[in-house]
Design an enzyme around this catalytic site. Sequence first.
Site, PDB file in Angstrom:
ATOM      1  N   LYS A 131       0.793  -1.237   0.000  1.00 26.18           N
ATOM      2  CA  LYS A 131       0.000   0.000   0.000  1.00 26.18           C
ATOM      3  C   LYS A 131       0.827   1.289   0.000  1.00 26.18           C
ATOM      4  O   LYS A 131       0.331   2.366   0.333  1.00 26.18           O
ATOM      5  CB  LYS A 131      -0.995   0.054   1.178  1.00 26.18           C
ATOM      6  N   HIS A 175       6.764  -7.400  -2.203  1.00 25.41           N
ATOM      7  CA  HIS A 175       6.618  -6.664  -0.947  1.00 25.41           C
ATOM      8  C   HIS A 175       7.607  -7.201   0.097  1.00 25.41           C
ATOM      9  O   HIS A 175       7.504  -6.872   1.279  1.00 25.41           O
ATOM     10  CB  HIS A 175       5.196  -6.820  -0.385  1.00 25.41           C
ATOM     11  N   SER A 206      -4.237   3.076   4.620  1.00 28.09           N
ATOM     12  CA  SER A 206      -4.489   2.418   3.343  1.00 28.09           C
ATOM     13  C   SER A 206      -4.526   0.898   3.503  1.00 28.09           C
ATOM     14  O   SER A 206      -5.378   0.209   2.929  1.00 28.09           O
ATOM     15  CB  SER A 206      -3.401   2.821   2.343  1.00 28.09           C
TER      16      SER A 206
HETATM   17  P1  A3P Z   1      -5.043   4.914  -0.540  1.00 27.07           P
HETATM   18  O1  A3P Z   1      -5.659   3.694   0.072  1.00 27.07           O
HETATM   19  O2  A3P Z   1      -4.465   5.831   0.489  1.00 27.07           O
HETATM   20  O3  A3P Z   1      -5.942   5.628  -1.481  1.00 27.07           O
HETATM   21  P2  A3P Z   1      -0.395  -0.265  -3.580  1.00 27.07           P
HETATM   22  O4  A3P Z   1      -0.500  -0.116  -5.046  1.00 27.07           O
HETATM   23  O5  A3P Z   1       0.985  -0.344  -3.069  1.00 27.07           O
HETATM   24  O6  A3P Z   1      -1.306  -1.339  -3.077  1.00 27.07           O
HETATM   25  O7  A3P Z   1      -0.919   1.107  -2.948  1.00 27.07           O
HETATM   26  C1  A3P Z   1      -2.264   1.495  -3.001  1.00 27.07           C
HETATM   27  C2  A3P Z   1      -2.378   2.936  -2.584  1.00 27.07           C
HETATM   28  O8  A3P Z   1      -1.840   3.763  -3.634  1.00 27.07           O
HETATM   29  C3  A3P Z   1      -3.828   3.373  -2.395  1.00 27.07           C
HETATM   30  O9  A3P Z   1      -3.777   4.409  -1.412  1.00 27.07           O
HETATM   31  C4  A3P Z   1      -4.136   3.886  -3.782  1.00 27.07           C
HETATM   32  O10 A3P Z   1      -5.257   4.725  -3.852  1.00 27.07           O
HETATM   33  C5  A3P Z   1      -2.848   4.645  -4.089  1.00 27.07           C
HETATM   34  N1  A3P Z   1      -2.674   4.924  -5.517  1.00 27.07           N
HETATM   35  C6  A3P Z   1      -2.837   4.091  -6.566  1.00 27.07           C
HETATM   36  N2  A3P Z   1      -2.627   4.729  -7.728  1.00 27.07           N
HETATM   37  C7  A3P Z   1      -2.308   6.005  -7.413  1.00 27.07           C
HETATM   38  C8  A3P Z   1      -1.996   7.168  -8.180  1.00 27.07           C
HETATM   39  N3  A3P Z   1      -1.956   7.136  -9.504  1.00 27.07           N
HETATM   40  N4  A3P Z   1      -1.718   8.303  -7.503  1.00 27.07           N
HETATM   41  C9  A3P Z   1      -1.753   8.344  -6.159  1.00 27.07           C
HETATM   42  N5  A3P Z   1      -2.057   7.292  -5.378  1.00 27.07           N
HETATM   43  C10 A3P Z   1      -2.328   6.135  -5.996  1.00 27.07           C
END
Ligand code: A3P
Length: 299
Positions: free
Chosen positions: A48, A112, A142
């Site tokens: 996340k 991860h 998140s």
């Molecule tokens: P939030 O839950 O705070 O919205 P991962 O890809 O490592 O699982 O992380 C997911 C997090 O990255 C989520 O955070 C998601 O919304 C955010 N995320 C995904 N794409 C994004 C983007 N283009 N810009 C900013 N945040 C992004």
Amino acid sequence: LSLQETLTRPETGEVEGVTFTKIICSTWDQVWNFRARPDDLLIATYAKAGTTWTQEIVDMIQHNGDIQKCRRASTYKRHPFLEWSVPKSSIQTYSGLELAEAMPSPRTLKTHLPVQLVPPSFWEQNCKIIYVARNAKDNLVSYYHFHRMSKIMPDPGTWEEFVEKFMAGKVLWGSWYDHVKGWWKAKDKHRILYLFYEDMKENPKREIQKILKFLETDVEKEVLNEILHHTAFEIMKENPMANYTKDFEGIMDHSISPFMRKGLVGDWKNYFTVAQNEKFDEDYKKKMADTALVFRTEL
Ligand code: A3P
């Protein structure tokens, strides 16, 4: 019974003190013996921290901004998720290892894993690695919502319970604190580009340029603008090949909390109580006393 009702949350175990799903624990030898190739690119994060976002940026760079090519498959199929596997009997089978082995070079892989558990062949082959870190509080928030919406994760319990588990490092992929510190240390010895989610939010163009430089490549100005546009949160939220709405019916419930949830820095303020925040900060200071690593929790 609907698929949703039949799917139960995973049991967990440990590998060298780090929590994983039982399935990852049982395939650990294969993960550890994974054979990296010298031209592999590894995208490593604590869960996340902005993995999917970084994957989309990298894919766009590798395909010179060709959106159609980046829509060839969902994120987790374009970039094998190294250690992740779901047994053949389940409704959504997946083996990151098999996917990776079948993929022609050059490959881009996702993990991860904390740095000490990265398969040694990545170091032997001197592979390039992009690591993305996100401040603990937003990362925690998140992660909590992801546990709620995704049955591939253990039950998070209440918010209060989840905060405790996160602080104790008793969550999948282990302690956030050890993860970000371990990778921070490793960057001085290996080919690691260490990025921050907060920097990416603040100035995505600047951070994409860092990635370009690290990958020893460049794109035309128009392509860079195309990458910026295509990887913006609002656009990725609507992209079925990036937003995890494809193939995950019965596993991820976006009505509980969408995968593309908010994409902000500072959303933690909507969740931590004053008392929780004080306790968290105090504990954080202790756990982060032995590193120069500094995070921003707001922009
Ligand atoms: P939030 O839950 O705070 O919205 P991962 O890809 O490592 O699982 O992380 C997911 C997090 O990255 C989520 O955070 C998601 O919304 C955010 N995320 C995904 N794409 C994004 C983007 N283009 N810009 C900013 N945040 C992004």
